[in-house]
Design a protein around this motif. Structure first.
Motif, PDB file in Angstrom:
ATOM      1  N   THR A  82       0.837  -1.173  -0.063  1.00 23.73           N
ATOM      2  CA  THR A  82      -0.178   0.002  -0.015  1.00 23.73           C
ATOM      3  C   THR A  82       0.841   1.234   0.006  1.00 23.73           C
ATOM      4  N   PHE A  83       0.698   2.238  -0.888  1.00 17.33           N
ATOM      5  CA  PHE A  83       1.268   3.493  -1.116  1.00 17.33           C
ATOM      6  C   PHE A  83       0.231   4.445  -0.963  1.00 17.33           C
ATOM      7  N   TRP A  84       0.896   5.727  -0.277  1.00 13.30           N
ATOM      8  CA  TRP A  84       0.269   6.909  -0.288  1.00 13.30           C
ATOM      9  C   TRP A  84       1.071   8.063  -0.947  1.00 13.30           C
ATOM     10  N   LEU A  85       0.477   8.699  -1.715  1.00 12.72           N
ATOM     11  CA  LEU A  85       1.115   9.980  -2.460  1.00 12.72           C
ATOM     12  C   LEU A  85       0.247  11.163  -2.092  1.00 12.72           C
ATOM     13  N   ARG A  86       1.047  12.320  -1.781  1.00 10.91           N
ATOM     14  CA  ARG A  86       0.524  13.544  -1.567  1.00 10.91           C
ATOM     15  C   ARG A  86       1.111  14.473  -2.643  1.00 10.91           C
ATOM     16  N   SER A  87       0.090  15.143  -3.266  1.00 10.57           N
ATOM     17  CA  SER A  87       0.103  15.942  -4.313  1.00 10.57           C
ATOM     18  C   SER A  87      -0.926  17.140  -4.294  1.00 10.57           C
ATOM     19  N   ASP A  88      -0.476  18.333  -5.015  1.00 12.90           N
ATOM     20  CA  ASP A  88      -1.448  19.077  -5.329  1.00 12.90           C
ATOM     21  C   ASP A  88      -2.268  19.076  -6.441  1.00 12.90           C
ATOM     22  N   ARG A  89      -2.072  17.895  -7.222  1.00  9.74           N
ATOM     23  CA  ARG A  89      -2.966  17.676  -8.245  1.00  9.74           C
ATOM     24  C   ARG A  89      -3.415  16.331  -8.370  1.00  9.74           C
ATOM     25  N   ASP A  90      -4.377  15.907  -9.379  1.00  9.20           N
ATOM     26  CA  ASP A  90      -4.953  14.681  -9.317  1.00  9.20           C
ATOM     27  C   ASP A  90      -4.047  13.857 -10.128  1.00  9.20           C
ATOM     28  N   LEU A  91      -3.412  12.656  -9.471  1.00 10.29           N
ATOM     29  CA  LEU A  91      -2.487  11.774 -10.151  1.00 10.29           C
ATOM     30  C   LEU A  91      -3.113  10.523 -10.475  1.00 10.29           C
ATOM     31  N   ARG A  92      -4.509  10.406 -10.572  1.00 13.29           N
ATOM     32  CA  ARG A  92      -5.101   8.931 -10.544  1.00 13.29           C
ATOM     33  C   ARG A  92      -4.936   8.423 -12.032  1.00 13.29           C
ATOM     34  N   GLY A  93      -4.951   9.481 -13.137  1.00 14.67           N
ATOM     35  CA  GLY A  93      -4.614   9.011 -14.513  1.00 14.67           C
ATOM     36  C   GLY A  93      -3.375   8.446 -14.700  1.00 14.67           C
ATOM     37  N   ALA A  94      -2.476   9.366 -14.129  1.00 14.53           N
ATOM     38  CA  ALA A  94      -1.115   9.135 -14.270  1.00 14.53           C
ATOM     39  C   ALA A  94      -0.702   7.709 -13.780  1.00 14.53           C
TER      40      ALA A  94
END
Length: 321
Positions: free
Chosen positions: A258-270
């Motif tokens: 399980t991985f958690w990513l923090r970002s100011d954008r939506d990375l689901r597609g990438a």
């Protein structure tokens, strides 16, 4: 109304408070949070003059808790987590006794006792022995006791402990009604309670302030703290490194597959495209909305303080009536 400055407390070789600083303004309801052993109860006992500080200072309602303990006691209503009672006294007898100890006299005793019993919804048990009451009712008697002298400051340690859902709702409404009228420092392990009624949140861990923030600031922080949860089946060893190189990925945490990513954008597609390209077996890809619970868990990790907005405190001897 409550100011804590560089407050320390030692118990032998154990340091319970490590120079904490915070301020709670007049009419503010502040949540005081932390894991067991964090220093919350020690702080509250110092503010209510039950304990002296080892170093530093604190003022409550403009009075120094070490130098003016009687003046502090006259301004503070305190509900400890485990309320001491006289089991052989009836509710109204106990409250009359406590009212006299707090300096009330004559008709004022009867008037205030009746008022706080109505306010805390305990008039229906006024003739019952304290020892025969449920824990929930005893908590409400303790809250009534704290309100007897019409204090400017209320310090409440787990005020809804042992209450049923209806009683919890009633106590929350009561506390919410203090906003703008009394300064409240509220310790609770029920984070939903804090979210509903508190204007500020102060989180302490290992004797240090980790978070001290207004509602607006902590709400803004939570809104900007959403994470993306990615669960893979039999994740390859290089997944963490590859995800970290994604454009816009500010932080990547890992726990097994399980991985958690923090970002100011939506990375689901990438991330989806990356899984297809790498032939990773993707089991879950979903945003994880931050809550006060997640802020609490992050703040109480064994690391440096995460947020500050503080001011200060001091010492105490004696005991709040």
């Amino acid at each position: 109304m409550i100011e804590v400055r560089d407050l320390w407390r030692h118990y032998g070789r154990t340091t319970a408070l490590k120079g904490i600083n915070f301020r709670v303004g007049q009419g503010t309801i502040a949540g005081f949070l932390g894991p067991n052993g964090a220093g919350k109860s020690t702080t509250m006992k110092i503010l209510t003059t039950f304990l002296p500080p080892s170093r530093g200072d604190a003022t409550v309602a403009g009075h120094d808790v070490a130098k003016e303990p009687r003046a502090v006691c006259a301004k503070v209503g305190y509900l400890p987590e485990s309320m001491p009672i006289y089991p052989e006294l009836r509710v109204n007898e106990y409250l009359r006794h406590r009212a006299v100890l707090k300096g009330l006299r004559g008709r004022e005793v009867k008037s205030r006792v009746e008022s706080v019993m109505d306010e805390c919804s305990i008039a229906d048990v006024e003739r019952k022995l304290l020892g025969a009451l449920s824990k929930g009712y005893r908590q409400r008697v303790g809250l009534a006791d704290a309100l007897l002298a019409d204090p400017e400051v209320l310090i409440l340690d787990e005020p809804t402990s042992g209450l049923d859902p209806r009683q919890v709702s009633e106590v929350r409404r009561l506390i919410d009604g203090f906003r703008g009228k009394r300064t409240v420092l509220l310790s609770s392990h029920i984070l939903g309670e804090v979210e509903q009624v508190c204007d500020r949140v102060i989180i302490v861990a290992d004797g240090e302030i980790r978070v001290d923030s207004t509602r607006a600031k902590w709400t803004e922080q939570l809104q900007g703290a959403s994470r993306l949860r990615v669960v893979l089946d039999n994740a390859p060893s290089d997944v963490h490194e590859v995800l970290s190189r994604l454009k816009g990925a500010d932080q990547v945490e890992c726990d097994g597959s399980t991985f958690w990513l923090r970002s100011d954008r939506d990375l689901r597609g990438a991330i989806y495209d990356l899984c297809v390209k790498k032939r990773w077996s993707l089991l879950e890809l979903a945003p994880e909305i931050a809550t006060l619970e997640s802020l609490f868990l992050e703040a109480t990790r064994d690391r440096e303080p995460v947020l500050e907005d503080a001011v200060e405190e001091q010492s105490a001897t004696g005991g709040a009536a």
